[in-house]
Write a protein that holds these residues in place. Structure first.
Motif, PDB file in Angstrom:
ATOM      1  N   VAL A   1       0.817  -1.215  -0.173  1.00  0.00           N
ATOM      2  CA  VAL A   1       0.026   0.313   0.325  1.00  0.00           C
ATOM      3  C   VAL A   1       0.805   1.239  -0.046  1.00  0.00           C
ATOM      4  O   VAL A   1       1.725   1.262   0.951  1.00  0.00           O
ATOM      5  CB  VAL A   1      -0.825   0.085   1.212  1.00  0.00           C
ATOM      6  CG1 VAL A   1      -1.789   1.278   1.389  1.00  0.00           C
ATOM      7  CG2 VAL A   1      -1.956  -1.167   1.376  1.00  0.00           C
ATOM      8  N   HIS A   2       0.789   2.167  -0.870  1.00  0.00           N
ATOM      9  CA  HIS A   2       1.377   3.275  -1.098  1.00  0.00           C
ATOM     10  C   HIS A   2       0.229   4.426  -0.882  1.00  0.00           C
ATOM     11  O   HIS A   2      -0.708   4.660  -1.714  1.00  0.00           O
ATOM     12  CB  HIS A   2       2.046   3.686  -2.297  1.00  0.00           C
ATOM     13  CG  HIS A   2       3.084   2.593  -2.634  1.00  0.00           C
ATOM     14  ND1 HIS A   2       4.316   2.720  -2.465  1.00  0.00           N
ATOM     15  CD2 HIS A   2       3.116   1.298  -3.168  1.00  0.00           C
ATOM     16  CE1 HIS A   2       4.967   1.690  -2.588  1.00  0.00           C
ATOM     17  NE2 HIS A   2       4.129   0.915  -3.494  1.00  0.00           N
ATOM     18  N   ALA A   3       0.256   5.218   0.376  1.00  0.00           N
ATOM     19  CA  ALA A   3      -0.670   6.471   0.633  1.00  0.00           C
ATOM     20  C   ALA A   3       0.028   7.769   0.899  1.00  0.00           C
ATOM     21  O   ALA A   3       1.425   7.661   1.347  1.00  0.00           O
ATOM     22  CB  ALA A   3      -1.433   6.039   1.744  1.00  0.00           C
ATOM     23  N   HIS A   4      -0.664   8.815   0.275  1.00  0.00           N
ATOM     24  CA  HIS A   4      -0.145  10.097   0.461  1.00  0.00           C
ATOM     25  C   HIS A   4      -1.297  11.156   0.792  1.00  0.00           C
ATOM     26  O   HIS A   4      -2.269  10.731   0.476  1.00  0.00           O
ATOM     27  CB  HIS A   4       1.022  10.569  -0.387  1.00  0.00           C
ATOM     28  CG  HIS A   4       0.456  10.517  -1.777  1.00  0.00           C
ATOM     29  ND1 HIS A   4      -0.671   9.678  -2.457  1.00  0.00           N
ATOM     30  CD2 HIS A   4       0.677  11.212  -2.882  1.00  0.00           C
ATOM     31  CE1 HIS A   4      -0.793  10.031  -3.715  1.00  0.00           C
ATOM     32  NE2 HIS A   4      -0.289  10.985  -4.063  1.00  0.00           N
ATOM     33  N   GLY A   5      -0.830  12.124   1.399  1.00  0.00           N
ATOM     34  CA  GLY A   5      -1.676  13.388   1.584  1.00  0.00           C
ATOM     35  C   GLY A   5      -2.570  12.996   2.830  1.00  0.00           C
ATOM     36  O   GLY A   5      -3.546  13.664   3.256  1.00  0.00           O
TER      37      GLY A   5
ATOM     38  N   SER B   1       1.989   7.706   9.402  1.00  0.00           N
ATOM     39  CA  SER B   1       2.410   8.294   8.052  1.00  0.00           C
ATOM     40  C   SER B   1       3.824   9.211   8.555  1.00  0.00           C
ATOM     41  O   SER B   1       3.819   9.931   9.278  1.00  0.00           O
ATOM     42  CB  SER B   1       1.486   9.448   7.546  1.00  0.00           C
ATOM     43  OG  SER B   1       0.992  10.194   8.450  1.00  0.00           O
ATOM     44  N   SER B   2       4.720   9.350   7.662  1.00  0.00           N
ATOM     45  CA  SER B   2       5.784  10.323   7.750  1.00  0.00           C
ATOM     46  C   SER B   2       5.661  11.383   6.781  1.00  0.00           C
ATOM     47  O   SER B   2       5.495  11.184   5.647  1.00  0.00           O
ATOM     48  CB  SER B   2       7.086   9.374   7.367  1.00  0.00           C
ATOM     49  OG  SER B   2       8.260  10.275   7.439  1.00  0.00           O
ATOM     50  N   SER B   3       5.269  12.603   7.465  1.00  0.00           N
ATOM     51  CA  SER B   3       4.941  13.681   6.680  1.00  0.00           C
ATOM     52  C   SER B   3       3.975  13.497   5.837  1.00  0.00           C
ATOM     53  O   SER B   3       3.670  13.976   4.615  1.00  0.00           O
ATOM     54  CB  SER B   3       6.284  14.145   5.724  1.00  0.00           C
ATOM     55  OG  SER B   3       7.304  14.477   6.800  1.00  0.00           O
ATOM     56  N   GLY B   4       3.034  12.783   6.227  1.00  0.00           N
ATOM     57  CA  GLY B   4       1.664  12.335   5.423  1.00  0.00           C
ATOM     58  C   GLY B   4       1.538  11.300   4.501  1.00  0.00           C
ATOM     59  O   GLY B   4       0.711  11.237   3.764  1.00  0.00           O
TER      60      GLY B   4
ATOM     61  N   TYR C   1       3.227   7.014   3.613  1.00  0.00           N
ATOM     62  CA  TYR C   1       3.690   5.801   3.870  1.00  0.00           C
ATOM     63  C   TYR C   1       3.796   4.589   3.032  1.00  0.00           C
ATOM     64  O   TYR C   1       2.842   4.921   2.098  1.00  0.00           O
ATOM     65  CB  TYR C   1       3.081   5.256   5.300  1.00  0.00           C
ATOM     66  CG  TYR C   1       1.753   4.641   5.201  1.00  0.00           C
ATOM     67  CD1 TYR C   1       1.451   3.434   4.710  1.00  0.00           C
ATOM     68  CD2 TYR C   1       0.681   5.392   5.925  1.00  0.00           C
ATOM     69  CE1 TYR C   1       0.252   3.087   4.794  1.00  0.00           C
ATOM     70  CE2 TYR C   1      -0.534   4.949   5.852  1.00  0.00           C
ATOM     71  CZ  TYR C   1      -0.719   3.560   5.405  1.00  0.00           C
ATOM     72  OH  TYR C   1      -2.164   3.448   5.454  1.00  0.00           O
ATOM     73  N   HIS C   2       4.562   3.894   2.999  1.00  0.00           N
ATOM     74  CA  HIS C   2       4.647   2.725   2.332  1.00  0.00           C
ATOM     75  C   HIS C   2       4.628   1.295   3.159  1.00  0.00           C
ATOM     76  O   HIS C   2       5.116   1.313   4.193  1.00  0.00           O
ATOM     77  CB  HIS C   2       5.959   2.350   1.410  1.00  0.00           C
ATOM     78  CG  HIS C   2       6.074   1.257   0.806  1.00  0.00           C
ATOM     79  ND1 HIS C   2       5.480   0.688  -0.572  1.00  0.00           N
ATOM     80  CD2 HIS C   2       6.846   0.058   1.113  1.00  0.00           C
ATOM     81  CE1 HIS C   2       5.578  -0.526  -0.498  1.00  0.00           C
ATOM     82  NE2 HIS C   2       6.444  -0.862   0.053  1.00  0.00           N
ATOM     83  N   TYR C   3       3.498   0.605   2.819  1.00  0.00           N
ATOM     84  CA  TYR C   3       3.194  -0.557   3.950  1.00  0.00           C
ATOM     85  C   TYR C   3       3.477  -1.807   2.897  1.00  0.00           C
ATOM     86  O   TYR C   3       2.779  -1.961   1.772  1.00  0.00           O
ATOM     87  CB  TYR C   3       1.857  -0.490   4.397  1.00  0.00           C
ATOM     88  CG  TYR C   3       1.305  -1.855   4.743  1.00  0.00           C
ATOM     89  CD1 TYR C   3       1.496  -1.901   6.309  1.00  0.00           C
ATOM     90  CD2 TYR C   3       0.555  -2.622   4.061  1.00  0.00           C
ATOM     91  CE1 TYR C   3       0.953  -3.138   6.991  1.00  0.00           C
ATOM     92  CE2 TYR C   3       0.066  -3.823   4.786  1.00  0.00           C
ATOM     93  CZ  TYR C   3       0.600  -4.188   6.189  1.00  0.00           C
ATOM     94  OH  TYR C   3      -0.125  -5.225   6.848  1.00  0.00           O
ATOM     95  N   SER C   4       4.119  -2.819   3.414  1.00  0.00           N
ATOM     96  CA  SER C   4       4.184  -4.114   2.736  1.00  0.00           C
ATOM     97  C   SER C   4       4.027  -5.144   3.737  1.00  0.00           C
ATOM     98  O   SER C   4       4.750  -5.112   5.030  1.00  0.00           O
ATOM     99  CB  SER C   4       5.631  -4.058   2.154  1.00  0.00           C
ATOM    100  OG  SER C   4       5.643  -5.432   1.288  1.00  0.00           O
ATOM    101  N   ARG C   5       3.364  -6.244   3.572  1.00  0.00           N
ATOM    102  CA  ARG C   5       3.177  -7.330   4.466  1.00  0.00           C
ATOM    103  C   ARG C   5       2.920  -8.654   3.759  1.00  0.00           C
ATOM    104  O   ARG C   5       2.248  -8.663   2.632  1.00  0.00           O
ATOM    105  CB  ARG C   5       2.360  -7.084   5.373  1.00  0.00           C
ATOM    106  CG  ARG C   5       2.324  -8.279   6.535  1.00  0.00           C
ATOM    107  CD  ARG C   5       1.886  -7.855   7.867  1.00  0.00           C
ATOM    108  NE  ARG C   5       1.876  -8.963   8.903  1.00  0.00           N
ATOM    109  CZ  ARG C   5       1.699  -8.897   9.956  1.00  0.00           C
ATOM    110  NH1 ARG C   5       0.810  -7.855  10.467  1.00  0.00           N
ATOM    111  NH2 ARG C   5       1.513  -9.935  10.875  1.00  0.00           N
ATOM    112  N   ASP C   6       3.495  -9.743   4.050  1.00  0.00           N
ATOM    113  CA  ASP C   6       3.161 -11.077   3.300  1.00  0.00           C
ATOM    114  C   ASP C   6       2.860 -12.168   4.059  1.00  0.00           C
ATOM    115  O   ASP C   6       2.568 -11.848   5.529  1.00  0.00           O
ATOM    116  CB  ASP C   6       4.794 -11.717   3.186  1.00  0.00           C
ATOM    117  CG  ASP C   6       5.499 -10.837   1.934  1.00  0.00           C
ATOM    118  OD1 ASP C   6       5.007 -10.083   1.191  1.00  0.00           O
ATOM    119  OD2 ASP C   6       6.763 -10.564   2.135  1.00  0.00           O
TER     120      ASP C   6
END
Length: 194
Positions: free
Chosen positions: A33-37, A107-110, A112-117
């Motif tokens: 998951v890549h999220a921003h804002g 979130s770092s400065s709004g 984040y990148h999340y990854s899980r297996d």
């Protein structure tokens, strides 16, 4: 099966993102998951939702049943369904972990990148927010068919940089949490990747 989602803002959050997942048998083999804002430097609960009785789509303003100008988490359930997987950073991923905010990405400065297996689907009893009913196989099959909805929560309505009770009051899920921490910020349907 490879799935992807475009994550679009809810509740005027200004946030967006993308998600990709590979689902095999009764497991999410991998998810990114890549999220921003998002609200900067704040935790963001994120889940895969699915419900046998739900529309399995993102909510619209028409679901704002109390006319307060926002979709709270429970108002969104008819659209996206209850939690079937908690996408946290460590520990269990069952729906029971849906409010364990300390284990969700910050979130770092709004952004984040999340990854899980290797997330295993489990049988989910009940029909409340954190339990959509169905066997692990039924849930996995439905998500592979494009009925899984990824939702990231957390909206700083009053723009003061923290989740507080002044922005929208208490959460309908837990009166000890502000609604800003639990209201949905982005949403997207996991569809078969093209």
């Amino acid at each position: 099966m490879s799935l992807s989602a475009q994550l679009d803002e809810l509740n005027g959050s200004g946030a967006s993102g993308t998600a990709t997942a590979t689902v095999r048998n009764q497991r999410i083999q991998s998810i990114d998951v890549h999220a921003h804002g998002l609200t900067p430097d704040a935790p963001h609960a994120q889940h895969i939702h699915y419900g046998e009785e739900a529309l399995n789509e993102c909510p619209t303003a028409a679901l704002d049943s109390n006319d307060d100008g926002r979709i709270n988490t429970v108002e969104g359930i008819p659209a996206y369904g209850p939690v079937v997987v908690s996408l946290n950073t460590s520990g269990g991923t069952t729906p029971a972990s849906f409010l364990d905010v300390s284990r969700f990405p910050v979130s770092s400065s709004g952004s984040y990148h999340y990854s899980r297996d290797n997330i295993k689907f489990t049988r989910v009893a009940g029909t409340g927010y954190n339990g959509g009913g169905g066997t692990a196989k039924q849930i996995a099959d439905s998500i592979r068919e494009g009925e899984g909805v990824l939702v990231i929560h957390g909206v700083d309505y009053n723009g003061n940089g923290v989740y507080d009770f002044e922005g929208a009051g208490a959460s309908e899920l837990d009166p000890n949490l502000p609604a800003e921490a639990t209201d949905p910020a982005v949403c997207g349907v996991l569809e078969v990747a093209k």
